[in-house]
Design a protein around this motif. Structure first.
Motif, PDB file in Angstrom:
ATOM      1  N   UNK A  89      -4.555   9.144  -9.313  1.00 59.10           N
ATOM      2  CA  UNK A  89      -5.479   8.591 -10.293  1.00 59.10           C
ATOM      3  C   UNK A  89      -6.304   9.699 -10.949  1.00 59.10           C
ATOM      4  N   UNK A  90      -6.235   9.782 -12.279  1.00 56.43           N
ATOM      5  CA  UNK A  90      -7.073  10.725 -13.013  1.00 56.43           C
ATOM      6  C   UNK A  90      -8.377  10.085 -13.463  1.00 56.43           C
ATOM      7  N   UNK A  91      -8.446   8.761 -13.387  1.00 57.99           N
ATOM      8  CA  UNK A  91      -9.632   8.029 -13.812  1.00 57.99           C
ATOM      9  C   UNK A  91      -9.945   6.970 -12.754  1.00 57.99           C
ATOM     10  N   UNK A  92     -10.530   7.375 -11.631  1.00 54.93           N
ATOM     11  CA  UNK A  92     -10.759   6.424 -10.545  1.00 54.93           C
ATOM     12  C   UNK A  92     -11.701   5.291 -10.954  1.00 54.93           C
ATOM     13  N   UNK A  93     -11.391   4.087 -10.505  1.00 52.58           N
ATOM     14  CA  UNK A  93     -12.297   2.947 -10.623  1.00 52.58           C
ATOM     15  C   UNK A  93     -12.219   2.164  -9.326  1.00 52.58           C
ATOM     16  N   UNK A  94     -12.963   1.072  -9.233  1.00 55.80           N
ATOM     17  CA  UNK A  94     -13.188   0.430  -7.936  1.00 55.80           C
ATOM     18  C   UNK A  94     -11.896   0.096  -7.210  1.00 55.80           C
ATOM     19  N   UNK A  95     -10.947  -0.517  -7.883  1.00 55.76           N
ATOM     20  CA  UNK A  95      -9.739  -0.995  -7.220  1.00 55.76           C
ATOM     21  C   UNK A  95      -8.826   0.137  -6.767  1.00 55.76           C
ATOM     22  N   UNK A  96      -8.973   1.331  -7.333  1.00 56.05           N
ATOM     23  CA  UNK A  96      -8.102   2.437  -6.961  1.00 56.05           C
ATOM     24  C   UNK A  96      -8.351   2.922  -5.531  1.00 56.05           C
ATOM     25  N   UNK A  97      -9.442   2.466  -4.905  1.00 55.64           N
ATOM     26  CA  UNK A  97      -9.647   2.798  -3.492  1.00 55.64           C
ATOM     27  C   UNK A  97      -8.498   2.271  -2.643  1.00 55.64           C
ATOM     28  N   UNK A  98      -7.853   1.184  -3.106  1.00 60.47           N
ATOM     29  CA  UNK A  98      -6.726   0.600  -2.389  1.00 60.47           C
ATOM     30  C   UNK A  98      -5.384   0.956  -3.027  1.00 60.47           C
ATOM     31  N   UNK A  99      -5.412   1.739  -4.093  1.00 57.38           N
ATOM     32  CA  UNK A  99      -4.170   2.104  -4.783  1.00 57.38           C
ATOM     33  C   UNK A  99      -3.522   3.262  -4.041  1.00 57.38           C
ATOM     34  N   UNK A 100      -2.821   2.927  -2.980  1.00 57.19           N
ATOM     35  CA  UNK A 100      -2.202   3.938  -2.125  1.00 57.19           C
ATOM     36  C   UNK A 100      -0.839   3.432  -1.689  1.00 57.19           C
ATOM     37  N   UNK A 101      -0.084   4.310  -1.063  1.00 58.58           N
ATOM     38  CA  UNK A 101       1.224   3.911  -0.550  1.00 58.58           C
ATOM     39  C   UNK A 101       1.062   2.821   0.506  1.00 58.58           C
ATOM     40  N   UNK A 102       2.058   1.942   0.583  1.00 59.25           N
ATOM     41  CA  UNK A 102       1.988   0.874   1.571  1.00 59.25           C
ATOM     42  C   UNK A 102       1.832   1.395   2.980  1.00 59.25           C
ATOM     43  N   UNK A 103       2.471   2.515   3.276  1.00 60.83           N
ATOM     44  CA  UNK A 103       2.374   3.094   4.619  1.00 60.83           C
ATOM     45  C   UNK A 103       0.946   3.519   4.936  1.00 60.83           C
ATOM     46  N   UNK A 104       0.217   4.031   3.932  1.00 62.66           N
ATOM     47  CA  UNK A 104      -1.159   4.452   4.181  1.00 62.66           C
ATOM     48  C   UNK A 104      -2.071   3.247   4.388  1.00 62.66           C
ATOM     49  N   UNK A 105      -1.919   2.215   3.556  1.00 63.77           N
ATOM     50  CA  UNK A 105      -2.722   1.006   3.736  1.00 63.77           C
ATOM     51  C   UNK A 105      -2.448   0.377   5.100  1.00 63.77           C
ATOM     52  N   UNK A 106      -1.187   0.364   5.499  1.00 63.06           N
ATOM     53  CA  UNK A 106      -0.834  -0.181   6.799  1.00 63.06           C
ATOM     54  C   UNK A 106      -1.445   0.647   7.921  1.00 63.06           C
ATOM     55  N   UNK A 107      -1.386   1.969   7.793  1.00 66.86           N
ATOM     56  CA  UNK A 107      -1.924   2.828   8.850  1.00 66.86           C
ATOM     57  C   UNK A 107      -3.422   2.615   9.029  1.00 66.86           C
TER      58      UNK A 107
END
Length: 258
Positions: free
Chosen positions: A151-169
């Protein structure tokens, strides 16, 4: 008989949760995490929409310009896909294999506070170590964590904009923290809610004491990469404005920018 109003309220809440068997639902961990994050991002979506029309709202933004509705929509789609393809299948399987024990009594207020605090401390340590390890290990960074730094322009929802493996971990680390503490299921529910309020990352921020992971992307090099895109109400209060330079200096130190 419990006479304390707080404990009576906890017992009533716990009786309702036991009667509905909500904690035994296989989809609960993934659904609760996803829904909580999305709902908490809605106020920022409203502010982003207002920022296009109101100069007053626009000047509250830490970075400009605000993201478009299209950017929000595509980010939402990526987060939803990650939860459906990675988080939901694994957490549902774990929920089926290890349904929580449902004691008759709710925890006392003191027990709830102690257990939630212990979970937060343990998860914060796990999160810090795992985040640092991903940055220190090139193949882990490229295969798992790099997607979060695109993300070059972070906003609130990008905190969860990650690979599925990272969210799962991260969700597994939170679940493991509650299991290691051995807390009451109601305490565990409150812990997960508090952890989601922090955006999925470490809620207590060990970075000022232990250092930060090296920045390896423009998102990581941003001086304020992990704070909300808007100034908080207390930051706008005139009583706190004289403290602004000192607070900003401390924030930059905590993020490793100084």
């Amino acid at each position: 008989m419990r006479s304390d109003h707080g404990e009576v309220f906890l017992q009533q809440m716990w009786d309702y949760m036991r009667a509905t068997n909500v904690l035994q639902s296989p989809v609960l961990p993934a659904f609760f995490a996803f829904l909580t994050h999305v709902l908490l991002c809605l106020p920022y979506l409203l502010l982003d929409m207002l920022a296009g029309f109101s100069p007053q709202v626009q000047q509250w933004r830490i970075s400009a310009p605000p993201p478009t509705l299209r950017q929000w929509f595509f980010c939402f789609g990526r987060v939803l896909r990650a939860y459906l393809t990675a988080v939901l299948p694994v957490t549902a399987l774990l929920q089926v294999l290890g349904s929580p024990v449902m004691p008759e009594h709710a925890p006392s207020c003191w027990q709830l506070v102690v257990e939630v605090s212990a979970c937060l401390l343990l998860f914060d340590a796990f999160f810090f170590a795992w985040h640092l390890f991903m940055h220190k290990t090139p193949w882990l960074y490229r295969s798992i964590h790099q997607a979060h730094h695109q993300q070059r322009q972070p906003f609130a929802l990008t905190a969860q904009d990650a690979a599925g493996a990272e969210l799962l971990s991260l969700l597994l680390l939170a679940m493991a923290s509650a299991r290691l503490v051995g807390c009451h299921p109601l305490s565990e529910t409150v812990f997960h809610l508090r952890q989601h309020l922090a955006g999925g990352g470490g809620p207590l921020r060990l970075q000022p004491a232990l250092g930060t992971a090296p920045a390896t992307a423009p998102h990581g090099r941003s001086p304020l990469p992990s704070r909300p895109p808007y100034l908080l109400p207390w930051q706008l209060c005139p009583l706190f404005q004289p403290l602004g330079p000192a607070l900003r200096h401390l924030l930059l130190i905590s993020e490793g920018a100084l």
